[in-house]
Each structure stands twice: as structure tokens, then as C-alpha cells.
Scaffold this motif. Structure first.
Motif, PDB file in Angstrom:
ATOM      1  N   ARG A  92      11.767  46.161  41.924  1.00  0.00           N
ATOM      2  CA  ARG A  92      11.977  45.749  40.534  1.00  0.00           C
ATOM      3  C   ARG A  92      13.060  44.684  40.429  1.00  0.00           C
ATOM      4  O   ARG A  92      12.957  43.758  39.628  1.00  0.00           O
ATOM      5  CB  ARG A  92      12.324  46.955  39.669  1.00  0.00           C
ATOM      6  N   GLN A  93      14.111  44.818  41.218  1.00  0.00           N
ATOM      7  CA  GLN A  93      15.164  43.798  41.215  1.00  0.00           C
ATOM      8  C   GLN A  93      14.607  42.446  41.635  1.00  0.00           C
ATOM      9  O   GLN A  93      14.931  41.422  41.042  1.00  0.00           O
ATOM     10  CB  GLN A  93      16.308  44.195  42.148  1.00  0.00           C
ATOM     11  N   LYS A  94      13.742  42.466  42.637  1.00  0.00           N
ATOM     12  CA  LYS A  94      13.149  41.220  43.112  1.00  0.00           C
ATOM     13  C   LYS A  94      12.273  40.584  42.039  1.00  0.00           C
ATOM     14  O   LYS A  94      12.346  39.378  41.790  1.00  0.00           O
ATOM     15  CB  LYS A  94      12.324  41.489  44.372  1.00  0.00           C
ATOM     16  N   VAL A  95      11.461  41.400  41.384  1.00  0.00           N
ATOM     17  CA  VAL A  95      10.588  40.897  40.323  1.00  0.00           C
ATOM     18  C   VAL A  95      11.415  40.301  39.188  1.00  0.00           C
ATOM     19  O   VAL A  95      11.148  39.193  38.727  1.00  0.00           O
ATOM     20  CB  VAL A  95       9.657  42.014  39.793  1.00  0.00           C
ATOM     21  N   ILE A  96      12.433  41.010  38.747  1.00  0.00           N
ATOM     22  CA  ILE A  96      13.266  40.543  37.643  1.00  0.00           C
ATOM     23  C   ILE A  96      14.014  39.276  38.029  1.00  0.00           C
ATOM     24  O   ILE A  96      14.104  38.328  37.243  1.00  0.00           O
ATOM     25  CB  ILE A  96      14.234  41.650  37.194  1.00  0.00           C
ATOM     26  N   ARG A  97      14.545  39.248  39.242  1.00  0.00           N
ATOM     27  CA  ARG A  97      15.274  38.064  39.696  1.00  0.00           C
ATOM     28  C   ARG A  97      14.364  36.834  39.699  1.00  0.00           C
ATOM     29  O   ARG A  97      14.747  35.770  39.206  1.00  0.00           O
ATOM     30  CB  ARG A  97      15.858  38.293  41.091  1.00  0.00           C
TER      31      ARG A  97
END
Length: 65
Positions: A13-18
Motif C-alpha cells: 500500500r505504501q508503494k501504491v500511494i507513493r
């Protein structure tokens, strides 16, 4: 960026949001980079927006007291 909410999320999720929000990639580019479907990217972004909106409402309610 709300760092506390961001850190509580998993790596995916962090990767997607970033990619989608902070680097302004399209949903399709994010899906390709993460190796997932566009629908999954949309779900993650929807959750992020809901969490950040909720956090803003709580903080504004505390400030008004």
C-alpha cells in the motif's frame, strides 16, 4: 502527507500511494509498476483518501474544542 497513517500501512500500500499520489503516476502506470490490477490500485487509493479525510475531521474537531 500524513506520516503516521502512511507508516501503519503495509509495504504494498505504501508503494501504491507513493507512486500514485506523491509521484503523480497514473493508475495504470502504478498498476504496472506494482504488478497488480487497476482495481486493486483504486481500492488502495480509496482507503487512503478515507483514512486521511477521517484524520482531518478528527483533528479539526479537536481544534474547535
Amino acid at each position: 502527507m500524513n506520516q503516521q497513517i502512511f507508516e501503519k500501512m503495509g509495504r504494498f500500500r505504501q508503494k501504491v500511494i507513493r507512486l500514485a499520489i506523491f509521484e503523480n503516476k497514473s493508475i495504470y502506470e502504478t498498476a504496472i509498476a506494482c504488478g497488480c490490477s487497476v482495481e486493486k490500485v483504486k481500492r488502495v487509493m480509496k482507503k487512503w483518501k478515507a483514512l486521511t479525510k477521517e484524520k482531518e475531521l478528527v483533528s479539526s474537531a479537536k481544534e474547535s474544542k
